[in-house]
Write an enzyme that holds these catalytic residues in place. Structure first.
Site, mmCIF file in Angstrom:
data_model
loop_
_atom_site.group_PDB
_atom_site.id
_atom_site.type_symbol
_atom_site.label_atom_id
_atom_site.label_comp_id
_atom_site.label_asym_id
_atom_site.label_seq_id
_atom_site.Cartn_x
_atom_site.Cartn_y
_atom_site.Cartn_z
ATOM 1 N N LYS A 91 0.846 -1.195 0.000
ATOM 2 C CA LYS A 91 0.000 0.000 0.000
ATOM 3 C C LYS A 91 0.885 1.250 0.000
ATOM 4 O O LYS A 91 1.515 1.589 1.004
ATOM 5 C CB LYS A 91 -0.921 0.043 1.226
ATOM 6 C CG LYS A 91 -1.977 1.140 1.039
ATOM 7 C CD LYS A 91 -2.521 1.702 2.307
ATOM 8 C CE LYS A 91 -1.738 2.819 2.917
ATOM 9 N NZ LYS A 91 -1.653 4.051 2.109
ATOM 10 N N CYS A 108 14.219 11.087 5.357
ATOM 11 C CA CYS A 108 14.148 10.787 6.803
ATOM 12 C C CYS A 108 15.465 11.066 7.497
ATOM 13 O O CYS A 108 15.497 11.416 8.665
ATOM 14 C CB CYS A 108 13.715 9.346 6.998
ATOM 15 S SG CYS A 108 14.658 8.226 5.974
ATOM 16 N N GLU A 129 10.458 1.792 9.989
ATOM 17 C CA GLU A 129 11.459 2.802 9.601
ATOM 18 C C GLU A 129 10.765 4.141 9.754
ATOM 19 O O GLU A 129 9.901 4.492 8.953
ATOM 20 C CB GLU A 129 11.890 2.602 8.142
ATOM 21 C CG GLU A 129 12.484 1.245 7.838
ATOM 22 C CD GLU A 129 13.847 1.034 8.476
ATOM 23 O OE1 GLU A 129 14.489 2.024 8.865
ATOM 24 O OE2 GLU A 129 14.254 -0.132 8.611
HETATM 25 P P1 NAD Z 1 2.781 8.735 7.378
HETATM 26 O O1 NAD Z 1 3.175 8.007 8.599
HETATM 27 O O2 NAD Z 1 1.753 9.791 7.487
HETATM 28 O O3 NAD Z 1 2.234 7.716 6.271
HETATM 29 C C1 NAD Z 1 2.994 6.639 5.791
HETATM 30 C C2 NAD Z 1 2.079 5.562 5.254
HETATM 31 O O4 NAD Z 1 1.263 5.047 6.314
HETATM 32 C C3 NAD Z 1 1.102 6.015 4.182
HETATM 33 O O5 NAD Z 1 0.980 4.973 3.250
HETATM 34 C C4 NAD Z 1 -0.203 6.203 4.966
HETATM 35 O O6 NAD Z 1 -1.359 6.058 4.184
HETATM 36 C C5 NAD Z 1 -0.104 5.078 5.969
HETATM 37 N N1 NAD Z 1 -0.838 5.300 7.221
HETATM 38 C C6 NAD Z 1 -1.185 6.480 7.789
HETATM 39 N N2 NAD Z 1 -1.813 6.255 8.965
HETATM 40 C C7 NAD Z 1 -1.853 4.913 9.142
HETATM 41 C C8 NAD Z 1 -2.335 4.065 10.182
HETATM 42 N N3 NAD Z 1 -2.907 4.543 11.283
HETATM 43 N N4 NAD Z 1 -2.171 2.727 10.059
HETATM 44 C C9 NAD Z 1 -1.557 2.204 8.970
HETATM 45 N N5 NAD Z 1 -1.091 2.956 7.947
HETATM 46 C C10 NAD Z 1 -1.221 4.300 8.033
HETATM 47 O O7 NAD Z 1 4.167 9.272 6.802
HETATM 48 P P2 NAD Z 1 4.400 10.186 5.525
HETATM 49 O O8 NAD Z 1 3.938 11.555 5.874
HETATM 50 O O9 NAD Z 1 3.879 9.523 4.300
HETATM 51 O O10 NAD Z 1 5.997 10.142 5.425
HETATM 52 C C11 NAD Z 1 6.834 10.983 6.107
HETATM 53 C C12 NAD Z 1 7.439 10.280 7.302
HETATM 54 O O11 NAD Z 1 8.107 9.086 6.892
HETATM 55 C C13 NAD Z 1 8.501 11.109 7.980
HETATM 56 O O12 NAD Z 1 8.334 11.066 9.371
HETATM 57 C C14 NAD Z 1 9.807 10.418 7.580
HETATM 58 O O13 NAD Z 1 10.875 10.630 8.452
HETATM 59 C C15 NAD Z 1 9.386 9.004 7.512
HETATM 60 N N6 NAD Z 1 10.331 8.226 6.680
HETATM 61 C C16 NAD Z 1 11.196 7.380 7.297
HETATM 62 C C17 NAD Z 1 12.127 6.662 6.551
HETATM 63 C C18 NAD Z 1 13.111 5.718 7.209
HETATM 64 O O14 NAD Z 1 13.764 4.969 6.504
HETATM 65 N N7 NAD Z 1 13.253 5.728 8.520
HETATM 66 C C19 NAD Z 1 12.159 6.825 5.165
HETATM 67 C C20 NAD Z 1 11.263 7.709 4.573
HETATM 68 C C21 NAD Z 1 10.342 8.404 5.350
#
Ligand code: NAD
Length: 481
Positions: free
Chosen positions: A177, A285, A251
Protein backbone atom coordinates in the site's frame (compact mmCIF):
# COMPACT_ATOMS: atom_id res chain seq x y z
CA UNK A 1 -0.54 12.70 -17.64
CA UNK A 2 -3.74 10.75 -17.09
CA UNK A 3 -3.07 7.54 -15.17
CA UNK A 4 -5.89 5.29 -14.00
CA UNK A 5 -4.29 3.00 -11.44
CA UNK A 6 -6.11 -0.21 -10.61
CA UNK A 7 -6.05 -2.44 -7.58
CA UNK A 8 -4.27 -5.77 -8.05
CA UNK A 9 -5.76 -8.59 -6.03
CA UNK A 10 -5.10 -12.30 -6.52
CA UNK A 11 -3.82 -11.70 -10.05
CA UNK A 12 -6.92 -9.65 -11.08
CA UNK A 13 -6.89 -5.94 -11.86
CA UNK A 14 -9.85 -4.05 -10.35
CA UNK A 15 -10.82 -0.66 -11.73
CA UNK A 16 -12.69 0.43 -8.62
CA UNK A 17 -12.55 -0.02 -4.87
CA UNK A 18 -15.35 -0.15 -2.33
CA UNK A 19 -13.74 2.79 -0.46
CA UNK A 20 -14.41 5.25 -3.33
CA UNK A 21 -11.67 7.11 -5.16
CA UNK A 22 -9.21 9.95 -4.74
CA UNK A 23 -7.00 12.13 -6.92
CA UNK A 24 -3.27 12.33 -7.09
CA UNK A 25 -1.75 15.65 -8.17
CA UNK A 26 1.49 17.19 -9.41
CA UNK A 27 3.00 19.19 -6.50
CA UNK A 28 4.64 21.60 -8.96
CA UNK A 29 1.41 22.64 -10.66
CA UNK A 30 -1.59 21.19 -8.87
CA UNK A 31 -2.53 19.32 -12.06
CA UNK A 32 -4.54 16.14 -11.44
CA UNK A 33 -2.43 13.22 -12.68
CA UNK A 34 -4.82 10.41 -11.99
CA UNK A 35 -7.99 9.25 -10.30
CA UNK A 36 -7.14 6.39 -7.99
CA UNK A 37 -9.45 3.74 -6.51
CA UNK A 38 -9.64 3.62 -2.71
CA UNK A 39 -9.65 0.06 -1.47
CA UNK A 40 -12.27 -0.86 1.14
CA UNK A 41 -12.85 -3.78 3.47
CA UNK A 42 -13.87 -6.11 0.61
CA UNK A 43 -10.62 -5.64 -1.35
CA UNK A 44 -8.45 -5.79 1.78
CA UNK A 45 -10.03 -9.11 2.78
CA UNK A 46 -9.72 -10.52 -0.73
CA UNK A 47 -6.10 -9.39 -1.01
CA UNK A 48 -5.23 -11.04 2.31
CA UNK A 49 -7.01 -14.26 1.26
CA UNK A 50 -5.19 -14.24 -2.08
CA UNK A 51 -1.84 -13.65 -0.39
CA UNK A 52 -2.51 -16.50 2.07
CA UNK A 53 -3.47 -18.84 -0.74
CA UNK A 54 -0.33 -17.90 -2.68
CA UNK A 55 1.85 -19.14 0.19
CA UNK A 56 0.50 -22.66 -0.45
CA UNK A 57 0.47 -22.39 -4.23
CA UNK A 58 3.10 -24.83 -5.53
CA UNK A 59 3.92 -22.31 -8.26
CA UNK A 60 5.36 -20.08 -5.52
CA UNK A 61 5.99 -22.34 -2.54
CA UNK A 62 7.95 -24.90 -4.56
CA UNK A 63 9.63 -22.54 -7.01
CA UNK A 64 13.33 -23.48 -7.00
CA UNK A 65 15.46 -20.73 -5.43
CA UNK A 66 17.40 -20.28 -8.66
CA UNK A 67 14.11 -19.53 -10.47
CA UNK A 68 13.02 -17.13 -7.74
CA UNK A 69 16.36 -15.36 -8.14
CA UNK A 70 15.80 -15.09 -11.90
CA UNK A 71 12.35 -13.64 -11.24
CA UNK A 72 13.80 -10.87 -9.08
CA UNK A 73 16.48 -10.23 -11.67
CA UNK A 74 13.78 -10.01 -14.35
CA UNK A 75 11.93 -7.38 -12.31
CA UNK A 76 15.17 -5.37 -12.20
CA UNK A 77 15.55 -5.67 -15.98
CA UNK A 78 12.00 -4.46 -16.55
CA UNK A 79 12.60 -1.50 -14.21
CA UNK A 80 15.60 -0.62 -16.39
CA UNK A 81 13.49 -1.02 -19.52
CA UNK A 82 10.79 1.36 -18.19
CA UNK A 83 13.27 3.66 -16.42
CA UNK A 84 12.38 6.84 -18.32
CA UNK A 85 8.66 6.36 -17.86
CA UNK A 86 9.06 5.52 -14.15
CA UNK A 87 11.33 8.51 -13.55
CA UNK A 88 8.95 10.95 -15.20
CA UNK A 89 6.00 9.48 -13.33
CA UNK A 90 7.81 9.77 -9.99
CA UNK A 91 8.81 13.35 -10.70
CA UNK A 92 5.26 14.29 -11.64
CA UNK A 93 3.65 12.57 -8.69
CA UNK A 94 6.22 13.28 -5.97
CA UNK A 95 7.83 16.48 -7.21
CA UNK A 96 11.44 15.28 -7.07
CA UNK A 97 14.03 16.46 -9.58
CA UNK A 98 14.02 14.41 -12.77
CA UNK A 99 17.79 13.97 -12.38
CA UNK A 100 17.23 12.41 -8.94
CA UNK A 101 14.46 10.18 -10.24
CA UNK A 102 16.58 9.06 -13.23
CA UNK A 103 19.94 8.92 -11.51
CA UNK A 104 19.13 7.63 -8.02
CA UNK A 105 15.55 6.56 -7.43
CA UNK A 106 14.83 4.32 -10.42
CA UNK A 107 18.31 2.72 -10.74
CA UNK A 108 18.36 2.36 -6.93
CA UNK A 109 15.08 0.46 -7.17
CA UNK A 110 16.47 -1.94 -9.79
CA UNK A 111 19.60 -2.43 -7.67
CA UNK A 112 17.50 -3.58 -4.70
CA UNK A 113 16.03 -6.37 -6.84
CA UNK A 114 19.46 -7.36 -8.17
CA UNK A 115 21.01 -7.37 -4.72
CA UNK A 116 18.26 -9.56 -3.24
CA UNK A 117 18.20 -11.79 -6.33
CA UNK A 118 21.73 -12.71 -5.26
CA UNK A 119 20.52 -13.60 -1.77
CA UNK A 120 17.81 -16.05 -2.83
CA UNK A 121 20.22 -18.95 -3.31
CA UNK A 122 22.14 -18.14 -0.11
CA UNK A 123 19.44 -18.24 2.56
CA UNK A 124 20.86 -20.99 4.74
CA UNK A 125 20.09 -22.72 7.99
CA UNK A 126 22.61 -23.99 10.53
CA UNK A 127 23.39 -27.15 12.49
CA UNK A 128 23.94 -26.89 16.23
CA UNK A 129 26.48 -29.09 18.08
CA UNK A 130 23.97 -30.57 20.55
CA UNK A 131 25.20 -32.32 23.71
CA UNK A 132 22.16 -34.60 23.89
CA UNK A 133 23.19 -38.04 22.64
CA UNK A 134 21.22 -39.47 19.72
CA UNK A 135 19.95 -36.16 18.35
CA UNK A 136 20.60 -34.14 15.27
CA UNK A 137 19.46 -30.53 15.07
CA UNK A 138 19.23 -28.15 12.14
CA UNK A 139 17.47 -24.90 11.33
CA UNK A 140 15.48 -23.82 8.32
CA UNK A 141 14.77 -20.25 7.32
CA UNK A 142 11.15 -20.07 6.23
CA UNK A 143 9.08 -17.15 4.95
CA UNK A 144 7.19 -15.16 7.61
CA UNK A 145 4.00 -15.35 5.54
CA UNK A 146 1.71 -12.54 4.38
CA UNK A 147 3.51 -9.19 4.62
CA UNK A 148 1.77 -5.81 4.50
CA UNK A 149 4.20 -3.28 3.03
CA UNK A 150 3.14 0.30 3.81
CA UNK A 151 5.20 3.11 2.33
CA UNK A 152 5.51 6.93 2.56
CA UNK A 153 5.51 9.58 -0.17
CA UNK A 154 9.11 10.84 -0.14
CA UNK A 155 10.79 8.10 -2.24
CA UNK A 156 7.78 5.99 -3.21
CA UNK A 157 9.33 3.60 -5.72
CA UNK A 158 12.66 2.98 -4.01
CA UNK A 159 11.14 2.50 -0.55
CA UNK A 160 8.65 -0.01 -2.00
CA UNK A 161 11.67 -1.91 -3.37
CA UNK A 162 13.44 -1.86 0.05
CA UNK A 163 10.55 -4.04 1.22
CA UNK A 164 9.30 -5.93 -1.82
CA UNK A 165 12.67 -7.25 -3.00
CA UNK A 166 13.68 -9.00 0.28
CA UNK A 167 10.08 -10.11 0.95
CA UNK A 168 9.99 -11.93 -2.42
CA UNK A 169 13.57 -13.17 -2.07
CA UNK A 170 12.52 -14.96 1.12
CA UNK A 171 9.38 -16.50 -0.42
CA UNK A 172 6.70 -14.37 1.27
CA UNK A 173 3.53 -13.02 -0.29
CA UNK A 174 2.73 -9.30 0.03
CA UNK A 175 0.14 -6.58 -0.07
CA UNK A 176 1.71 -3.23 -0.94
CA UNK A 177 0.00 0.00 0.00
CA UNK A 178 1.74 3.17 -1.17
CA UNK A 179 1.06 6.60 0.33
CA UNK A 180 -2.10 8.22 -0.97
CA UNK A 181 -0.09 11.26 -2.16
CA UNK A 182 2.15 9.21 -4.49
CA UNK A 183 0.59 5.94 -5.68
CA UNK A 184 1.60 5.95 -9.34
CA UNK A 185 5.05 4.37 -9.58
CA UNK A 186 4.17 1.60 -7.10
CA UNK A 187 1.21 0.79 -9.34
CA UNK A 188 3.63 0.42 -12.25
CA UNK A 189 5.86 -1.75 -10.06
CA UNK A 190 2.93 -4.09 -9.40
CA UNK A 191 2.34 -4.29 -13.16
CA UNK A 192 6.03 -5.02 -13.68
CA UNK A 193 5.84 -7.87 -11.15
CA UNK A 194 2.98 -9.40 -13.13
CA UNK A 195 4.86 -8.95 -16.39
CA UNK A 196 7.97 -10.56 -14.89
CA UNK A 197 5.91 -13.65 -14.10
CA UNK A 198 5.35 -13.41 -10.35
CA UNK A 199 2.57 -15.97 -9.69
CA UNK A 200 -0.93 -14.57 -9.05
CA UNK A 201 -1.60 -13.62 -5.42
CA UNK A 202 2.06 -13.28 -4.45
CA UNK A 203 2.07 -9.52 -5.02
CA UNK A 204 -1.15 -7.65 -4.29
CA UNK A 205 -1.47 -3.90 -4.61
CA UNK A 206 -4.00 -1.67 -2.84
CA UNK A 207 -4.30 2.09 -2.99
CA UNK A 208 -5.90 4.28 -0.36
CA UNK A 209 -5.20 6.35 2.72
CA UNK A 210 -4.63 5.62 6.40
CA UNK A 211 -7.85 3.59 6.68
CA UNK A 212 -6.52 0.95 4.25
CA UNK A 213 -3.30 0.89 6.27
CA UNK A 214 -5.30 0.37 9.46
CA UNK A 215 -7.33 -2.49 7.93
CA UNK A 216 -4.09 -4.23 6.98
CA UNK A 217 -2.30 -3.73 10.30
CA UNK A 218 -5.38 -4.94 12.22
CA UNK A 219 -5.98 -7.91 9.95
CA UNK A 220 -5.65 -11.36 11.56
CA UNK A 221 -4.56 -12.81 8.21
CA UNK A 222 -1.47 -10.58 7.97
CA UNK A 223 1.69 -12.02 9.57
CA UNK A 224 4.08 -9.12 9.23
CA UNK A 225 3.96 -5.37 8.73
CA UNK A 226 6.87 -3.50 7.23
CA UNK A 227 6.19 0.20 7.57
CA UNK A 228 8.08 3.33 6.60
CA UNK A 229 6.56 6.60 7.72
CA UNK A 230 6.09 8.86 10.69
CA UNK A 231 6.83 7.90 14.27
CA UNK A 232 3.26 8.68 15.37
CA UNK A 233 1.80 6.23 12.84
CA UNK A 234 4.53 3.73 13.82
CA UNK A 235 3.14 3.78 17.35
CA UNK A 236 -0.39 3.14 16.05
CA UNK A 237 0.90 0.23 13.99
CA UNK A 238 2.48 -1.42 17.02
CA UNK A 239 -0.85 -1.23 18.85
CA UNK A 240 -2.82 -2.46 15.82
CA UNK A 241 -0.44 -5.41 15.35
CA UNK A 242 -0.88 -6.69 18.88
CA UNK A 243 -3.97 -8.82 18.09
CA UNK A 244 -2.14 -11.65 16.34
CA UNK A 245 1.35 -10.50 17.41
CA UNK A 246 2.47 -9.55 13.92
CA UNK A 247 6.16 -9.20 13.22
CA UNK A 248 6.73 -5.48 12.79
CA UNK A 249 9.57 -3.61 11.10
CA UNK A 250 9.41 0.17 11.44
CA UNK A 251 11.46 2.80 9.60
CA UNK A 252 10.31 6.06 11.17
CA UNK A 253 11.13 9.72 11.49
CA UNK A 254 14.47 11.33 12.15
CA UNK A 255 16.15 14.52 13.31
CA UNK A 256 19.70 13.93 12.15
CA UNK A 257 22.34 16.18 13.73
CA UNK A 258 25.26 17.21 11.57
CA UNK A 259 28.32 18.27 13.54
CA UNK A 260 30.88 20.55 11.91
CA UNK A 261 33.99 20.65 14.10
CA UNK A 262 36.65 23.36 14.30
CA UNK A 263 39.11 21.32 12.23
CA UNK A 264 36.60 20.36 9.51
CA UNK A 265 37.26 20.98 5.83
CA UNK A 266 34.66 23.74 5.65
CA UNK A 267 34.21 23.59 1.89
CA UNK A 268 33.57 19.87 2.03
CA UNK A 269 31.21 20.40 4.98
CA UNK A 270 29.34 23.12 3.08
CA UNK A 271 28.93 20.94 0.00
CA UNK A 272 27.96 17.85 1.95
CA UNK A 273 25.48 19.63 4.18
CA UNK A 274 23.84 21.40 1.25
CA UNK A 275 23.09 17.90 -0.02
CA UNK A 276 22.32 16.59 3.47
CA UNK A 277 19.77 19.29 4.22
CA UNK A 278 18.25 20.08 0.81
CA UNK A 279 18.31 16.83 -1.17
CA UNK A 280 14.75 15.98 -2.29
CA UNK A 281 13.72 19.34 -0.79
CA UNK A 282 14.66 18.06 2.64
CA UNK A 283 12.05 15.30 2.40
CA UNK A 284 14.48 12.62 3.50
CA UNK A 285 14.15 10.79 6.80
CA UNK A 286 17.90 11.13 7.36
CA UNK A 287 18.01 14.81 6.28
CA UNK A 288 20.53 16.87 8.24
CA UNK A 289 18.03 19.05 10.04
CA UNK A 290 20.08 20.53 12.89
CA UNK A 291 23.64 21.63 12.28
CA UNK A 292 26.00 22.05 15.20
CA UNK A 293 28.87 24.25 13.97
CA UNK A 294 31.89 25.29 16.05
CA UNK A 295 31.30 28.95 16.95
CA UNK A 296 34.75 29.91 15.60
CA UNK A 297 33.78 28.67 12.12
CA UNK A 298 30.06 29.45 12.10
CA UNK A 299 30.18 32.76 10.21
CA UNK A 300 32.37 31.29 7.49
CA UNK A 301 30.12 28.24 7.28
CA UNK A 302 26.88 30.24 7.12
CA UNK A 303 28.27 32.65 4.52
CA UNK A 304 29.38 29.80 2.26
CA UNK A 305 26.28 27.70 2.76
CA UNK A 306 24.02 30.70 2.04
CA UNK A 307 25.98 31.37 -1.14
CA UNK A 308 25.35 27.75 -2.14
CA UNK A 309 21.65 28.12 -1.40
CA UNK A 310 21.62 31.33 -3.44
CA UNK A 311 22.72 29.33 -6.46
CA UNK A 312 19.87 26.84 -6.13
CA UNK A 313 17.21 27.08 -8.75
CA UNK A 314 13.79 26.35 -7.32
CA UNK A 315 11.39 25.02 -9.92
CA UNK A 316 9.36 22.06 -11.19
CA UNK A 317 11.32 18.83 -10.88
CA UNK A 318 10.54 17.99 -14.50
CA UNK A 319 12.56 20.99 -15.74
CA UNK A 320 16.22 19.96 -16.04
CA UNK A 321 17.45 23.43 -14.92
CA UNK A 322 15.73 23.09 -11.53
CA UNK A 323 18.04 22.13 -8.67
CA UNK A 324 15.37 22.14 -5.96
CA UNK A 325 11.80 20.93 -6.40
CA UNK A 326 8.51 21.51 -4.59
CA UNK A 327 7.39 19.82 -1.39
CA UNK A 328 4.81 17.11 -1.83
CA UNK A 329 1.62 18.88 -0.73
CA UNK A 330 0.07 22.12 0.45
CA UNK A 331 -0.40 20.46 3.83
CA UNK A 332 3.36 19.80 4.10
CA UNK A 333 4.18 23.32 2.92
CA UNK A 334 1.98 24.84 5.61
CA UNK A 335 3.52 22.57 8.25
CA UNK A 336 7.07 23.60 7.26
CA UNK A 337 6.04 27.27 7.14
CA UNK A 338 4.63 26.97 10.67
CA UNK A 339 7.90 25.49 11.97
CA UNK A 340 9.94 28.33 10.41
CA UNK A 341 7.59 30.98 11.82
CA UNK A 342 7.79 29.46 15.27
CA UNK A 343 11.58 29.36 15.00
CA UNK A 344 11.64 33.09 14.25
CA UNK A 345 9.34 33.75 17.21
CA UNK A 346 11.75 31.68 19.31
CA UNK A 347 14.65 33.95 18.27
CA UNK A 348 16.08 32.33 15.13
CA UNK A 349 17.23 34.57 12.31
CA UNK A 350 16.40 33.90 8.66
CA UNK A 351 19.59 34.23 6.60
CA UNK A 352 17.99 33.24 3.33
CA UNK A 353 14.57 31.97 2.22
CA UNK A 354 11.98 31.74 4.97
CA UNK A 355 8.67 31.17 3.22
CA UNK A 356 6.62 30.14 0.24
CA UNK A 357 8.01 31.08 -3.17
CA UNK A 358 5.91 33.57 -5.08
CA UNK A 359 5.70 34.72 -8.69
CA UNK A 360 5.68 32.02 -11.32
CA UNK A 361 5.98 29.36 -8.60
CA UNK A 362 3.01 30.46 -6.53
CA UNK A 363 0.75 27.82 -8.12
CA UNK A 364 2.85 24.95 -6.75
CA UNK A 365 4.05 23.82 -3.34
CA UNK A 366 7.37 25.66 -3.49
CA UNK A 367 9.12 26.55 -0.26
CA UNK A 368 12.27 28.66 -0.53
CA UNK A 369 15.47 26.95 0.60
CA UNK A 370 15.96 28.38 4.06
CA UNK A 371 18.98 28.83 6.32
CA UNK A 372 18.34 29.78 9.93
CA UNK A 373 20.97 31.00 12.41
CA UNK A 374 20.81 31.96 16.09
CA UNK A 375 19.12 28.65 16.65
CA UNK A 376 19.70 27.23 20.09
CA UNK A 377 19.55 23.69 21.30
CA UNK A 378 16.08 22.96 22.67
CA UNK A 379 14.11 25.22 20.30
CA UNK A 380 11.26 23.44 18.50
CA UNK A 381 13.11 23.77 15.15
CA UNK A 382 16.07 21.93 16.74
CA UNK A 383 14.03 19.03 18.07
CA UNK A 384 11.09 18.43 15.67
CA UNK A 385 11.41 16.69 12.33
CA UNK A 386 11.24 19.35 9.56
CA UNK A 387 11.02 17.24 6.39
CA UNK A 388 11.44 20.35 4.24
CA UNK A 389 14.22 22.52 2.73
CA UNK A 390 15.31 24.16 5.96
CA UNK A 391 18.78 24.17 7.57
CA UNK A 392 18.86 25.38 11.20
CA UNK A 393 22.40 26.25 12.35
CA UNK A 394 23.34 26.06 16.03
CA UNK A 395 26.74 27.48 17.10
CA UNK A 396 28.43 25.40 19.81
CA UNK A 397 31.26 26.26 22.18
CA UNK A 398 32.01 23.08 24.05
CA UNK A 399 32.77 19.93 22.03
CA UNK A 400 32.25 17.89 25.19
CA UNK A 401 28.53 18.71 25.02
CA UNK A 402 28.09 17.57 21.43
CA UNK A 403 27.20 13.94 22.04
CA UNK A 404 24.59 14.76 24.66
CA UNK A 405 23.07 17.43 22.39
CA UNK A 406 23.10 15.05 19.42
CA UNK A 407 21.31 12.42 21.51
CA UNK A 408 18.81 14.80 23.04
CA UNK A 409 15.78 14.07 20.83
CA UNK A 410 13.46 11.09 20.72
CA UNK A 411 14.91 10.17 17.31
CA UNK A 412 18.00 8.19 16.43
CA UNK A 413 17.95 7.53 12.71
CA UNK A 414 21.13 9.14 11.38
CA UNK A 415 23.86 11.61 12.27
CA UNK A 416 26.87 13.14 10.60
CA UNK A 417 30.28 14.41 11.71
CA UNK A 418 32.56 16.66 9.68
CA UNK A 419 36.13 16.52 10.93
CA UNK A 420 39.69 15.84 9.77
CA UNK A 421 40.53 14.23 13.08
CA UNK A 422 40.18 10.47 13.07
CA UNK A 423 39.84 10.23 16.84
CA UNK A 424 36.97 12.75 16.88
CA UNK A 425 35.26 10.87 14.06
CA UNK A 426 35.39 7.51 15.82
CA UNK A 427 34.57 8.94 19.24
CA UNK A 428 31.47 10.70 17.93
CA UNK A 429 30.44 7.63 15.94
CA UNK A 430 30.61 5.60 19.14
CA UNK A 431 28.80 8.14 21.32
CA UNK A 432 25.93 9.09 19.03
CA UNK A 433 22.84 6.93 19.42
CA UNK A 434 21.74 6.58 15.80
CA UNK A 435 21.28 3.74 13.35
CA UNK A 436 23.68 5.30 10.80
CA UNK A 437 26.56 7.72 11.38
CA UNK A 438 28.15 9.38 8.36
CA UNK A 439 31.66 10.81 8.63
CA UNK A 440 32.39 13.54 6.09
CA UNK A 441 29.49 12.34 3.95
CA UNK A 442 25.90 13.30 3.20
CA UNK A 443 23.35 10.54 3.95
CA UNK A 444 23.63 7.81 1.34
CA UNK A 445 22.28 4.27 1.01
CA UNK A 446 23.42 0.99 -0.48
CA UNK A 447 21.43 -2.25 -0.62
CA UNK A 448 24.30 -4.01 1.20
CA UNK A 449 24.35 -1.54 4.12
CA UNK A 450 22.00 -2.02 7.09
CA UNK A 451 19.41 0.74 7.36
CA UNK A 452 17.21 1.48 10.35
CA UNK A 453 16.84 3.65 13.42
CA UNK A 454 17.55 3.65 17.12
CA UNK A 455 15.03 4.90 19.69
CA UNK A 456 11.80 6.34 18.22
CA UNK A 457 13.24 6.13 14.69
CA UNK A 458 12.25 2.52 14.35
CA UNK A 459 12.47 -1.19 14.95
CA UNK A 460 14.66 -3.55 12.96
CA UNK A 461 16.76 -3.07 9.88
CA UNK A 462 16.23 -3.05 6.15
CA UNK A 463 18.84 -3.95 3.53
CA UNK A 464 21.89 -6.14 3.77
CA UNK A 465 21.60 -9.56 5.39
CA UNK A 466 19.47 -7.96 8.11
CA UNK A 467 16.58 -7.83 5.64
CA UNK A 468 16.81 -11.59 5.22
CA UNK A 469 16.37 -11.93 9.00
CA UNK A 470 13.39 -9.57 8.88
CA UNK A 471 11.54 -11.56 6.20
CA UNK A 472 12.27 -15.10 7.45
CA UNK A 473 11.56 -17.05 10.60
CA UNK A 474 13.76 -19.80 11.94
CA UNK A 475 12.45 -23.32 12.41
CA UNK A 476 14.49 -25.72 14.56
CA UNK A 477 14.21 -29.37 13.52
CA UNK A 478 15.19 -32.10 16.03
CA UNK A 479 15.84 -35.59 14.74
CA UNK A 480 16.39 -38.70 16.85
CA UNK A 481 19.23 -40.60 15.22
P1 NAD B 1 2.78 8.73 7.38
O1 NAD B 1 3.18 8.01 8.60
O2 NAD B 1 1.75 9.79 7.49
O3 NAD B 1 2.23 7.72 6.27
C1 NAD B 1 2.99 6.64 5.79
C2 NAD B 1 2.08 5.56 5.25
O4 NAD B 1 1.26 5.05 6.31
C3 NAD B 1 1.10 6.01 4.18
O5 NAD B 1 0.98 4.97 3.25
C4 NAD B 1 -0.20 6.20 4.97
O6 NAD B 1 -1.36 6.06 4.18
C5 NAD B 1 -0.10 5.08 5.97
N1 NAD B 1 -0.84 5.30 7.22
C6 NAD B 1 -1.19 6.48 7.79
N2 NAD B 1 -1.81 6.26 8.97
C7 NAD B 1 -1.85 4.91 9.14
C8 NAD B 1 -2.33 4.07 10.18
N3 NAD B 1 -2.91 4.54 11.28
N4 NAD B 1 -2.17 2.73 10.06
C9 NAD B 1 -1.56 2.20 8.97
N5 NAD B 1 -1.09 2.96 7.95
C10 NAD B 1 -1.22 4.30 8.03
O7 NAD B 1 4.17 9.27 6.80
P2 NAD B 1 4.40 10.19 5.53
O8 NAD B 1 3.94 11.56 5.87
O9 NAD B 1 3.88 9.52 4.30
O10 NAD B 1 6.00 10.14 5.43
C11 NAD B 1 6.83 10.98 6.11
C12 NAD B 1 7.44 10.28 7.30
O11 NAD B 1 8.11 9.09 6.89
C13 NAD B 1 8.50 11.11 7.98
O12 NAD B 1 8.33 11.07 9.37
C14 NAD B 1 9.81 10.42 7.58
O13 NAD B 1 10.87 10.63 8.45
C15 NAD B 1 9.39 9.00 7.51
N6 NAD B 1 10.33 8.23 6.68
C16 NAD B 1 11.20 7.38 7.30
C17 NAD B 1 12.13 6.66 6.55
C18 NAD B 1 13.11 5.72 7.21
O14 NAD B 1 13.76 4.97 6.50
N7 NAD B 1 13.25 5.73 8.52
C19 NAD B 1 12.16 6.82 5.17
C20 NAD B 1 11.26 7.71 4.57
C21 NAD B 1 10.34 8.40 5.35
Amino acid sequence: MDVRPQLYVGGEWLTSGSGGEFKTTDPATGEVLGVVPEAGRAEVDTAVEAARAALDDPAWRDMPPSDRAKLLWRIAELIDEYADELAEMETRDQGQLIGVARGINVPGTAEQFRYFAGWVTKIEGTTAPLSIPGTFHYTLREPVGVCALITPWNFPLMIAAFKLAPALACGNSVIIKPAEQTPLTTYRLAQICEQAGVPAGVVNFLTGGPEVGRMLTNHPGVDKVSFTGSTSVGREIIAASAGNLKRVTLELGGKAPSIVTYDADIDAAVGGNLVGSFFNSGQVCAAYSRLYVDRRRVDEFVTKVSAGVGEMRLGPGIEPESTLGPVVSEHELQRIDGLVRNAVTDGAEVVTGGGRAGGALSGGNFFEPTVLTNVTHGMEIATKEIFGPVMPVIAYDDPEELASHANDTEYGLAASVWTKDLATAHRMAAQIKAGSVYVNLPPILDPAAAWGGYKASGWGKEMGHYAIDAYTQVKAVWVGV
